[in-house]
Motif scaffolding. Structure first.
Motif, PDB file in Angstrom:
ATOM      1  N   VAL A   1       2.768 -18.576   7.416  1.00 18.22           N
ATOM      2  CA  VAL A   1       3.581 -17.445   8.171  1.00 18.22           C
ATOM      3  C   VAL A   1       3.548 -16.009   7.610  1.00 18.22           C
ATOM      4  O   VAL A   1       3.147 -15.093   8.258  1.00 18.22           O
ATOM      5  CB  VAL A   1       4.999 -18.131   8.376  1.00 18.22           C
ATOM      6  CG1 VAL A   1       5.722 -17.128   9.103  1.00 18.22           C
ATOM      7  CG2 VAL A   1       5.053 -19.332   9.001  1.00 18.22           C
ATOM      8  N   VAL A   2       4.070 -16.026   6.431  1.00 18.76           N
ATOM      9  CA  VAL A   2       4.437 -14.601   5.822  1.00 18.76           C
ATOM     10  C   VAL A   2       3.064 -13.767   5.490  1.00 18.76           C
ATOM     11  O   VAL A   2       2.798 -12.813   6.001  1.00 18.76           O
ATOM     12  CB  VAL A   2       5.084 -14.524   4.603  1.00 18.76           C
ATOM     13  CG1 VAL A   2       5.371 -13.192   3.979  1.00 18.76           C
ATOM     14  CG2 VAL A   2       6.571 -15.168   4.960  1.00 18.76           C
ATOM     15  N   ARG A   3       2.104 -14.748   4.863  1.00 19.85           N
ATOM     16  CA  ARG A   3       1.002 -13.734   4.267  1.00 19.85           C
ATOM     17  C   ARG A   3      -0.075 -13.456   5.577  1.00 19.85           C
ATOM     18  O   ARG A   3      -0.484 -12.474   5.472  1.00 19.85           O
ATOM     19  CB  ARG A   3       0.198 -14.711   3.456  1.00 19.85           C
ATOM     20  CG  ARG A   3      -1.179 -14.243   2.869  1.00 19.85           C
ATOM     21  CD  ARG A   3      -1.104 -14.457   1.500  1.00 19.85           C
ATOM     22  NE  ARG A   3      -2.160 -13.721   0.970  1.00 19.85           N
ATOM     23  CZ  ARG A   3      -3.033 -14.144  -0.027  1.00 19.85           C
ATOM     24  NH1 ARG A   3      -2.812 -15.375  -0.637  1.00 19.85           N
ATOM     25  NH2 ARG A   3      -3.843 -13.519  -0.542  1.00 19.85           N
ATOM     26  N   PRO A   4      -0.340 -14.446   6.608  1.00 23.10           N
ATOM     27  CA  PRO A   4      -1.003 -13.693   7.592  1.00 23.10           C
ATOM     28  C   PRO A   4      -0.415 -12.410   8.363  1.00 23.10           C
ATOM     29  O   PRO A   4      -1.170 -11.497   8.805  1.00 23.10           O
ATOM     30  CB  PRO A   4      -1.189 -14.741   8.625  1.00 23.10           C
ATOM     31  CG  PRO A   4      -0.960 -15.961   7.861  1.00 23.10           C
ATOM     32  CD  PRO A   4       0.169 -15.784   6.980  1.00 23.10           C
ATOM     33  N   TYR A   5       0.773 -12.629   8.367  1.00 24.88           N
ATOM     34  CA  TYR A   5       1.825 -11.239   8.870  1.00 24.88           C
ATOM     35  C   TYR A   5       1.440  -9.979   8.314  1.00 24.88           C
ATOM     36  O   TYR A   5       1.228  -9.042   8.940  1.00 24.88           O
ATOM     37  CB  TYR A   5       3.333 -11.663   9.118  1.00 24.88           C
ATOM     38  CG  TYR A   5       4.039 -10.797   9.794  1.00 24.88           C
ATOM     39  CD1 TYR A   5       3.978 -10.194  10.965  1.00 24.88           C
ATOM     40  CD2 TYR A   5       4.833  -9.995   8.740  1.00 24.88           C
ATOM     41  CE1 TYR A   5       4.713  -9.253  11.348  1.00 24.88           C
ATOM     42  CE2 TYR A   5       5.542  -8.836   9.150  1.00 24.88           C
ATOM     43  CZ  TYR A   5       5.522  -8.602  10.589  1.00 24.88           C
ATOM     44  OH  TYR A   5       6.176  -7.520  11.153  1.00 24.88           O
ATOM     45  N   LEU A   6       1.686 -10.139   6.943  1.00 31.27           N
ATOM     46  CA  LEU A   6       1.616  -9.230   6.029  1.00 31.27           C
ATOM     47  C   LEU A   6       0.134  -8.594   5.917  1.00 31.27           C
ATOM     48  O   LEU A   6      -0.068  -7.455   6.083  1.00 31.27           O
ATOM     49  CB  LEU A   6       1.888  -9.383   4.570  1.00 31.27           C
ATOM     50  CG  LEU A   6       3.516  -9.776   4.438  1.00 31.27           C
ATOM     51  CD1 LEU A   6       3.741 -10.034   3.006  1.00 31.27           C
ATOM     52  CD2 LEU A   6       4.123  -8.454   4.885  1.00 31.27           C
ATOM     53  N   ASP A   7      -0.949  -9.571   5.989  1.00 23.87           N
ATOM     54  CA  ASP A   7      -2.330  -9.099   6.241  1.00 23.87           C
ATOM     55  C   ASP A   7      -2.606  -8.322   7.372  1.00 23.87           C
ATOM     56  O   ASP A   7      -3.281  -7.534   7.455  1.00 23.87           O
ATOM     57  CB  ASP A   7      -3.265 -10.125   5.804  1.00 23.87           C
ATOM     58  CG  ASP A   7      -3.104 -10.995   4.548  1.00 23.87           C
ATOM     59  OD1 ASP A   7      -2.891 -10.240   3.794  1.00 23.87           O
ATOM     60  OD2 ASP A   7      -3.836 -11.825   4.605  1.00 23.87           O
ATOM     61  N   ALA A   8      -2.060  -8.866   8.638  1.00 23.04           N
ATOM     62  CA  ALA A   8      -2.108  -8.040   9.671  1.00 23.04           C
ATOM     63  C   ALA A   8      -1.522  -6.626   9.785  1.00 23.04           C
ATOM     64  O   ALA A   8      -2.117  -5.644  10.313  1.00 23.04           O
ATOM     65  CB  ALA A   8      -1.582  -8.806  10.960  1.00 23.04           C
TER      66      ALA A   8
END
Length: 123
Positions: free
Chosen positions: A29-36
């Protein structure tokens, strides 16, 4: 099975479940959001510099185009002359053009010392 062994197993199972849940939340959840978001910021930063350059060029061109002819004759030349005079004075004299020369500083110290001694005599 003894009570203490059951308690330790329960604590370890709870800690394991919490850690797996937190890791999964971070990973999926958090990591893909931050990467985007980071990718968006990088893309935006790549677009900023050319946009600023275009804006500055357009602004300068509009300003020069809007200047009346009379401004180019006297006012701009006079302000440029004053600016160049200030710049050459600053280059030749350094900070003393702002602060004054060594003689000015010494004169100010003497005046301040004289006024301080008058103040102490009067009281």
């Amino acid at each position: 099975m003894p009570f203490w062994l059951t308690l330790i197993i329960q604590i370890l199972a709870t800690v394991g479940a919490v850690l797996v849940t937190l890791w999964g939340f971070w990973r999926f959840v958090v990591r893909p959001y931050l990467d985007a978001k980071v990718a968006e910021l990088i893309e935006a930063s790549r677009e900023i510099e050319p946009a600023v350059t275009r804006g500055v060029k357009k602004g300068v061109a509009d300003t020069i185009r809007d200047l009346p002819e009379s401004a180019l004759d006297g006012t701009v030349k006079e302000s440029t002359r004053q600016f160049l005079k200030f710049g050459s004075g600053l280059f030749e004299n350094g900070l003393s053009s702002f602060l004054g020369s060594a003689a000015d500083l010494e004169r100010n110290r003497q005046q301040n010392a004289g006024s301080a001694s008058k103040d102490t005599k009067g009281s």
